[in-house]
Design a protein around this motif. Structure first.
Motif, PDB file in Angstrom:
ATOM      1  N   PHE A 179      -6.805  12.634  -3.761  1.00  0.00           N
ATOM      2  CA  PHE A 179      -5.965  11.744  -2.784  1.00  0.00           C
ATOM      3  C   PHE A 179      -5.141  10.590  -3.737  1.00  0.00           C
ATOM      4  CE2 PHE A 179      -5.778   7.663  -0.679  1.00  0.00           C
ATOM      5  CZ  PHE A 179      -4.859   7.661   0.015  1.00  0.00           C
ATOM      6  N   TYR A 238      -1.831  18.737   1.808  1.00  0.00           N
ATOM      7  CA  TYR A 238      -2.037  18.098   3.191  1.00  0.00           C
ATOM      8  C   TYR A 238      -1.075  18.617   4.045  1.00  0.00           C
ATOM      9  CZ  TYR A 238      -4.247  15.010  -0.183  1.00  0.00           C
ATOM     10  OH  TYR A 238      -5.196  14.561  -1.342  1.00  0.00           O
ATOM     11  N   MET A 261      -7.881  15.964   6.533  1.00  0.00           N
ATOM     12  CA  MET A 261      -6.600  16.151   6.178  1.00  0.00           C
ATOM     13  C   MET A 261      -5.738  15.494   7.052  1.00  0.00           C
ATOM     14  SD  MET A 261      -4.737  19.673   5.134  1.00  0.00           S
ATOM     15  CE  MET A 261      -3.777  20.035   6.751  1.00  0.00           C
ATOM     16  N   GLN A 306      -2.856  12.737   5.729  1.00  0.00           N
ATOM     17  CA  GLN A 306      -1.637  12.996   6.143  1.00  0.00           C
ATOM     18  C   GLN A 306      -1.053  11.705   6.706  1.00  0.00           C
ATOM     19  OE1 GLN A 306      -0.790  15.706   9.395  1.00  0.00           O
ATOM     20  NE2 GLN A 306      -0.511  17.504   7.783  1.00  0.00           N
TER      21      GLN A 306
END
Length: 209
Positions: free
Chosen positions: A24, A50, A126, A130
């Motif tokens: 990430f 994502y 996710m 997002q």
């Protein structure tokens, strides 16, 4: 015979969580560098991650720098010794700090000490990531324009007893005086919780008439 339906949460291990968080950070860093115009638009390529279009740098030096950082972060996350990561954007001419993208990390100590795992669906994680990526992508709407050439650096805050690799140097916190702040969404793997905040320099107006 009736078909049985198994409903299961995805099992998250310490290693798996460290991989999610460090990956990430790599994508978030790319997105920040693109959206804040630190490098030219044409030096990025669009990928899907994502469930979103994300821009990644094609500059070999920056790619290597970010890859080395995410590898190291993953190691520190697995040891439970990483407290925060900060991406700092500075003026190229004066080194003045203009923005600090702050990723605060809380680690579930029991997972590190006892090697237990946690359960949370990948989809849920996710969705949370997002939301952060969308906020980074729209940062141009809430942050002042960076109208001068900029450079960036990454700071890692770790536990005091950690042996720091030779490629990392001691640094000051590169704080911004009288900074404005915007809190972004957070995400939680149930092992690592990541809170995101951006602080930035504002034009100081003399309000006393």
């Amino acid at each position: 015979m009736a078909a049985s339906r198994t409903i299961s949460k995805d099992i998250i291990t310490l290693k798996g969580s460290a991989a999610i968080v460090s990956e990430f950070f790599g994508y978030a860093a790319n997105s920040i560098l693109y959206n804040r115009g630190v490098y030219p638009e044409e030096s990025f390529v669009k990928v899907k991650k994502y469930g979103l279009p994300i821009l990644l740098t094609e500059d070999e030096g920056v790619k290597t720098f970010i890859a080395n950082i995410t590898t190291q972060l993953s190691e520190w996350l697995e040891s439970g010794k990483l407290q925060r990561v900060v991406l700092v954007i500075m003026s190229k001419a004066t080194s003045e700090v203009l923005e600090r993208w702050n990723f605060k990390i809380e680690t579930d100590g029991e997972v590190v000490e006892k090697g237990v795992s946690r359960a949370k669906s990948d989809k849920e994680i996710m969705r949370e990531i997002q939301a952060i990526m969308r906020q980074i992508a729209s940062s141009i709407t809430y942050l002042p324009c960076l109208d001068e050439p900029c450079i960036f650096d990454v700071l890692a805050y770790t536990d005091k007893d950690l042996t720091v690799p030779v490629t990392w140097m001691e640094s000051d916190a590169k704080l911004i005086k009288n900074a404005q702040m915007v809190k972004l969404h957070s995400f939680d793997t149930k092992i690592h919780k990541v809170d995101t905040l951006v602080s930035y320099k504002t034009d100081e107006w003399d309000e006393e008439q």
